[in-house]
Design a protein around this motif. Sequence first.
Motif, PDB file in Angstrom:
ATOM      1  N   PHE A   1       6.880   9.403  -8.149  1.00  0.00           N
ATOM      2  CA  PHE A   1       6.954  10.661  -9.648  1.00  0.00           C
ATOM      3  C   PHE A   1       7.869  10.361 -10.482  1.00  0.00           C
ATOM      4  O   PHE A   1       8.165  10.730 -11.564  1.00  0.00           O
TER       5      PHE A   1
ATOM      6  N   VAL B   1       0.701  18.422  -6.216  1.00  0.00           N
ATOM      7  CA  VAL B   1      -0.027  16.982  -5.963  1.00  0.00           C
ATOM      8  C   VAL B   1       0.420  16.153  -6.832  1.00  0.00           C
ATOM      9  O   VAL B   1       0.072  16.441  -8.055  1.00  0.00           O
TER      10      VAL B   1
ATOM     11  N   GLN C   1      -1.819  14.120 -12.684  1.00  0.00           N
ATOM     12  CA  GLN C   1      -2.525  12.773 -12.625  1.00  0.00           C
ATOM     13  C   GLN C   1      -1.925  12.435 -14.451  1.00  0.00           C
ATOM     14  O   GLN C   1      -1.908  12.599 -15.166  1.00  0.00           O
TER      15      GLN C   1
ATOM     16  N   GLY D   1       5.313  15.346  -2.879  1.00  0.00           N
ATOM     17  CA  GLY D   1       4.650  13.271  -4.110  1.00  0.00           C
ATOM     18  C   GLY D   1       6.002  13.132  -3.831  1.00  0.00           C
ATOM     19  O   GLY D   1       6.720  13.170  -3.156  1.00  0.00           O
TER      20      GLY D   1
ATOM     21  N   SER E   1      -7.740  10.094  -9.519  1.00  0.00           N
ATOM     22  CA  SER E   1      -7.724  11.729  -8.460  1.00  0.00           C
ATOM     23  C   SER E   1      -8.585  12.311  -8.266  1.00  0.00           C
ATOM     24  O   SER E   1      -9.341  12.226  -9.282  1.00  0.00           O
TER      25      SER E   1
ATOM     26  N   PRO F   1       2.013  12.420  -8.348  1.00  0.00           N
ATOM     27  CA  PRO F   1       2.347  10.953  -8.101  1.00  0.00           C
ATOM     28  C   PRO F   1       2.745   9.835  -7.144  1.00  0.00           C
ATOM     29  O   PRO F   1       3.914  10.973  -6.324  1.00  0.00           O
ATOM     30  N   GLU F   2       2.887   9.374  -6.282  1.00  0.00           N
ATOM     31  CA  GLU F   2       3.799   8.504  -5.763  1.00  0.00           C
ATOM     32  C   GLU F   2       5.101   7.793  -6.398  1.00  0.00           C
ATOM     33  O   GLU F   2       4.391   7.960  -7.835  1.00  0.00           O
TER      34      GLU F   2
ATOM     35  N   VAL G   1      -0.328  10.803  -1.817  1.00  0.00           N
ATOM     36  CA  VAL G   1       0.176  10.171  -3.724  1.00  0.00           C
ATOM     37  C   VAL G   1       0.097   9.079  -3.318  1.00  0.00           C
ATOM     38  O   VAL G   1       1.198   7.932  -2.930  1.00  0.00           O
TER      39      VAL G   1
ATOM     40  N   LEU H   1       8.363  10.912   1.032  1.00  0.00           N
ATOM     41  CA  LEU H   1       7.136  12.251   0.142  1.00  0.00           C
ATOM     42  C   LEU H   1       8.043  13.449   0.656  1.00  0.00           C
ATOM     43  O   LEU H   1       8.728  13.476   2.431  1.00  0.00           O
TER      44      LEU H   1
ATOM     45  N   VAL I   1      -3.839  12.095  -5.575  1.00  0.00           N
ATOM     46  CA  VAL I   1      -3.476  11.584  -7.138  1.00  0.00           C
ATOM     47  C   VAL I   1      -3.320  10.761  -7.001  1.00  0.00           C
ATOM     48  O   VAL I   1      -1.726  10.208  -6.485  1.00  0.00           O
TER      49      VAL I   1
END
Length: 257
Positions: free
Chosen positions: A44, A39, A10, A80, A208, A41-42, A163, A94, A192
């Motif tokens: 990222f 993992v 995170q 991610g 998260s 994030p989106e 994510v 992803l 996340v």
Amino acid sequence: MEELRVSLIQTEILWESIEENLLRYTEKIKDLQNTDLIVLPEMFSTGFTMNPIPVAEKESGKAVQWMIQMATSKKIALTGSLVIEENKKYYNRLFFVFPDGSYKTYDKKHLFSLAKEHANYSAGSEKISIDYKGFKICPLICYDLRFPVWARNVEDYDVLIFVANWPHKRVKAWDALLKARSIENMCYTIGVNRVGTDGNDLFYSGHSAIYDILGDQISAPFQETELIQTISLSKKSILEARKNLGFLRDRDEFNLK
């Protein structure tokens, strides 16, 4: 394999700054040990931008190659989402990269119309199922969390991953829906999210988390700052709970169109 060790990162995301973000992730990951899956994030490497043209990469681009290098050098899996251009279209895509450098991809199905994501990106149409270390994993992206039919466990997956770049103003929904997805699908559910403020002055407060198959949070209490935490998931607990509680055996059968 009886256990799957999952590490959640995170973090703040520097706005549309791919190289700087990748350097920051490299620092965070380099000393991370005893994990099977990391993992992120989106989006990222950029943050949740609706300006894909200057930051979009091909699958041969630096961010995907960085993921491959991290996965192979650390002998872990890494997932991610990134801004990807393909055939003159843009995708919130992803990547799930395996320790050998191979990967699978999932294009976000539900584009966030409130932010005009649907006007800037093309939607995916298929879920994917990933087999990794004895666990079946279903990875999804952010807004997909609000659509339980799309996330429904018709594939008998063990782990559901989201994510995200989910803003603080709606974080109560994030908390509630992650828990709901774990209960209704009898799976571990991982979410996340990022922290900090993005280029549109939206504030993100993290939260998260990992929930077990009965909806109990097994990760640390919600935090709103950068953090890395590693949680071990048990395959045995999944099998025992599903054997004793037949909720999935009683689920409705349907086909998505």
